[in-house]
Design a protein around this motif. Structure first.
Motif, short mmCIF file in Angstrom:
data_model
loop_
_atom_site.label_atom_id
_atom_site.label_comp_id
_atom_site.label_asym_id
_atom_site.label_seq_id
_atom_site.Cartn_x
_atom_site.Cartn_y
_atom_site.Cartn_z
N SER A 42 40.75 -62.32 -49.97
CA SER A 42 41.26 -62.69 -51.32
C SER A 42 40.41 -61.91 -52.38
O SER A 42 39.46 -60.96 -52.18
CB SER A 42 40.64 -64.28 -51.57
N ASN A 43 41.22 -61.81 -53.57
CA ASN A 43 40.74 -60.79 -54.71
C ASN A 43 39.38 -61.13 -55.11
O ASN A 43 38.50 -60.55 -55.55
CB ASN A 43 41.73 -60.75 -55.75
N THR A 44 39.17 -62.29 -55.09
CA THR A 44 37.82 -63.06 -55.28
C THR A 44 37.52 -64.19 -54.32
O THR A 44 38.34 -64.93 -54.09
CB THR A 44 37.74 -63.66 -56.72
N VAL A 45 36.29 -64.41 -53.80
CA VAL A 45 35.73 -65.34 -53.06
C VAL A 45 35.68 -66.61 -53.64
O VAL A 45 35.25 -66.55 -54.77
CB VAL A 45 34.46 -64.88 -52.17
N GLY A 46 36.09 -67.59 -53.22
CA GLY A 46 35.86 -69.09 -53.51
C GLY A 46 36.87 -69.31 -54.85
O GLY A 46 36.73 -70.28 -55.54
N ASN A 47 38.10 -68.60 -54.92
CA ASN A 47 39.02 -68.85 -55.82
C ASN A 47 40.08 -69.67 -55.34
O ASN A 47 40.39 -70.32 -54.33
CB ASN A 47 39.58 -67.71 -56.77
N ILE A 48 41.42 -69.81 -56.27
CA ILE A 48 42.51 -70.69 -55.76
C ILE A 48 43.24 -70.30 -54.37
O ILE A 48 43.63 -71.01 -53.64
CB ILE A 48 43.67 -70.76 -56.99
N ASN A 49 43.02 -68.80 -54.08
CA ASN A 49 43.68 -68.35 -52.77
C ASN A 49 42.76 -68.97 -51.49
O ASN A 49 43.51 -69.42 -50.56
CB ASN A 49 43.45 -66.91 -52.83
N GLU A 50 41.63 -69.17 -51.84
CA GLU A 50 40.85 -69.55 -50.64
C GLU A 50 41.09 -70.95 -50.32
O GLU A 50 41.43 -71.41 -49.08
CB GLU A 50 39.52 -69.60 -50.89
N VAL A 51 41.32 -72.10 -51.45
CA VAL A 51 41.58 -73.28 -51.27
C VAL A 51 42.93 -73.68 -50.60
O VAL A 51 43.02 -74.59 -49.82
CB VAL A 51 41.37 -73.92 -52.45
N ALA A 74 47.29 -79.54 -60.93
CA ALA A 74 45.87 -79.04 -61.23
C ALA A 74 44.87 -80.03 -60.63
O ALA A 74 43.87 -79.77 -60.06
CB ALA A 74 45.61 -79.04 -62.61
N ALA A 75 45.09 -81.53 -60.81
CA ALA A 75 44.30 -82.43 -60.22
C ALA A 75 44.21 -82.28 -58.64
O ALA A 75 43.18 -82.45 -58.08
CB ALA A 75 44.76 -83.83 -60.55
N LYS A 76 45.28 -82.03 -58.03
CA LYS A 76 45.42 -82.05 -56.48
C LYS A 76 44.58 -80.75 -56.01
O LYS A 76 43.88 -80.78 -55.07
CB LYS A 76 46.77 -81.68 -56.26
N LEU A 77 44.67 -79.72 -57.04
CA LEU A 77 43.93 -78.61 -56.74
C LEU A 77 42.48 -78.59 -56.62
O LEU A 77 41.49 -78.54 -55.67
CB LEU A 77 44.27 -77.28 -57.47
N GLY A 78 41.93 -79.49 -57.74
CA GLY A 78 40.67 -79.96 -58.01
C GLY A 78 39.96 -80.71 -57.02
O GLY A 78 38.93 -80.60 -56.43
N ASP A 79 40.76 -81.58 -56.37
CA ASP A 79 40.60 -82.62 -55.31
C ASP A 79 40.03 -81.72 -53.84
O ASP A 79 39.28 -82.08 -53.15
CB ASP A 79 41.70 -83.77 -55.02
N ASP A 80 40.83 -80.86 -53.76
CA ASP A 80 40.92 -79.83 -52.64
C ASP A 80 39.96 -79.05 -52.64
O ASP A 80 39.29 -78.74 -51.65
CB ASP A 80 42.32 -79.12 -52.16
N ALA A 81 39.60 -78.78 -53.80
CA ALA A 81 38.34 -77.67 -54.11
C ALA A 81 37.19 -78.48 -53.75
O ALA A 81 36.08 -77.89 -53.19
CB ALA A 81 38.51 -77.27 -55.52
N VAL A 82 37.00 -79.85 -54.13
CA VAL A 82 35.79 -80.53 -53.68
C VAL A 82 35.94 -80.67 -52.08
O VAL A 82 34.75 -80.58 -51.70
CB VAL A 82 35.79 -81.84 -54.32
N LYS A 83 36.94 -80.90 -51.61
CA LYS A 83 37.10 -81.02 -49.93
C LYS A 83 36.46 -79.87 -49.29
O LYS A 83 35.63 -80.15 -48.26
CB LYS A 83 38.37 -81.36 -49.63
#
Length: 324
Positions: free
Chosen positions: A152-161, A300-309
């Motif tokens: 990924s272009n940056t580790v821990g970003n949207i692409n990873e999730v 955006a809320a769904k992304l945040g929830d999966d980022a926690v997961k």
């Protein structure tokens, strides 16, 4: 109008070092000119990919100058590099993926999205962002990415999730994938040389990979949510509070720029050719993203929830603080 395009490596290094590579007087508290007066200088940090075409197009059409702004563009490898420069005041505005902004705010950086930027097409068969593999790779579905090394272009970003979510949705274990940082322009080579098993790219690199004979194994943005905003333009909450007229001028220019990009795909392809090294054949075939007028809060809320997961966040983000 100033328009600085440095190489990715040099720009990224400068951003990470917070070395003050922009004009120290840029983006002061002076209000934008309402026409005929001196323009207010601002610097925007972004990535030179299809995602940011609307801003480049708006600059070429004079929308920022019309809003009283003298725009300078600085490039970097991702939002994780851009955010520190915005916080330090080297840039007044930045472009970042939505998850990196959520992570930054969880760490107390106090960032504020001020404009939509780019969203998935929602098409799970041809989108502007994808996980690619070589033609002869044994990886045939997202489930096969479990336990593999993915760039990924940056580790821990949207692409990873979204990739971990795609693996889980296909029956694999997304938590077992290993992510490493590789800049988008270097990803095709990293995949083909076996440095990684798969790589996440956005346009124009998705089409470039297909043209080179590689395969897409997942259009992970579209598979995650058909209205997912990939990124937005942001500043600090403090800067927004102290400079409301400059922020409003930027928002007005971006609103016109996003509409122009959404309405004229030919103009978007042409402008991408001015700031990326993309040949005409790839430009003609590439899948353009949506350039939305607003950020989709539910996605955006769904992304945040999966980022926690997946451990990228420790708690659901405060979207009231982050979103416009």
């Amino acid at each position: 109008m100033k328009h600085t395009l440095r190489t990715l490596a040099v720009a990224a290094a400068a951003v990470l070092a917070l070395s003050g590579c922009t004009d120290s007087d840029a983006g002061g508290s002076a209000a934008p000119s309402d026409g005929g007066g001196e323009l207010t200088p601002i610097t925007v940090g972004l990535m030179p990919v299809a995602d940011t075409a609307a801003l480049y197009l708006g600059e070429s059409l004079g929308y920022f100058e019309d809003a009283g702004l003298d725009l300078t563009i600085e490039t970097a490898t991702g939002g994780a590099a851009i955010a520190p420069a915005v916080v330090a005041g080297d840039y007044q505005f930045g472009f970042s993926n939505m998850l990196s902004l959520m992570v930054a705010n969880e760490k107390g950086l106090g960032l504020k999205s001020v404009s939509a930027a780019v969203a998935t097409t929602g098409d799970t068969s041809a989108d502007m962002g994808a996980v690619i593999v070589t033609a002869d790779s044994p990886i045939q579905s997202p489930a096969d990415l479990a336990g593999k090394k993915i760039s990924s272009n940056t580790v821990g970003n949207i692409n990873e999730v979204v990739t971990r979510a795609a693996i889980d949705a296909a029956g694999g274990d997304g938590s077992t994938a290993e992510f490493v940082e590789v800049a988008f322009p270097d990803t095709i080579a990293a995949v083909e040389n076996g440095q990684v098993d798969a790589g996440f790219v956005v346009e124009p690199f998705v089409t470039a990979a297909l043209e080179a004979g590689d395969r897409v194994v997942s259009y992970a943005y579209a598979e995650f949510d058909d209205s997912l905003d990939i990124a937005s333009y942001f500043t600090t909450a403090a800067y927004a509070d102290e400079n409301p007229e400059i922020v409003e001028a930027f928002q007005q220019a971006m609103a016109k720029s996003l509409k122009a990009a959404q309405d004229d795909s030919d103009a978007v392809r042409d402008i991408i050719g001015t700031y990326t090294k993309t040949d005409a054949e790839v430009l003609a075939k590439m899948v353009l993203p949506k350039y939305p007028s607003e950020i989709d809060r539910d996605a955006a809320a769904k992304l945040g929830d999966d980022a926690v997961k997946y451990g990228a966040l420790t708690a659901a983000p405060d979207l009231d603080a982050l979103l416009p």
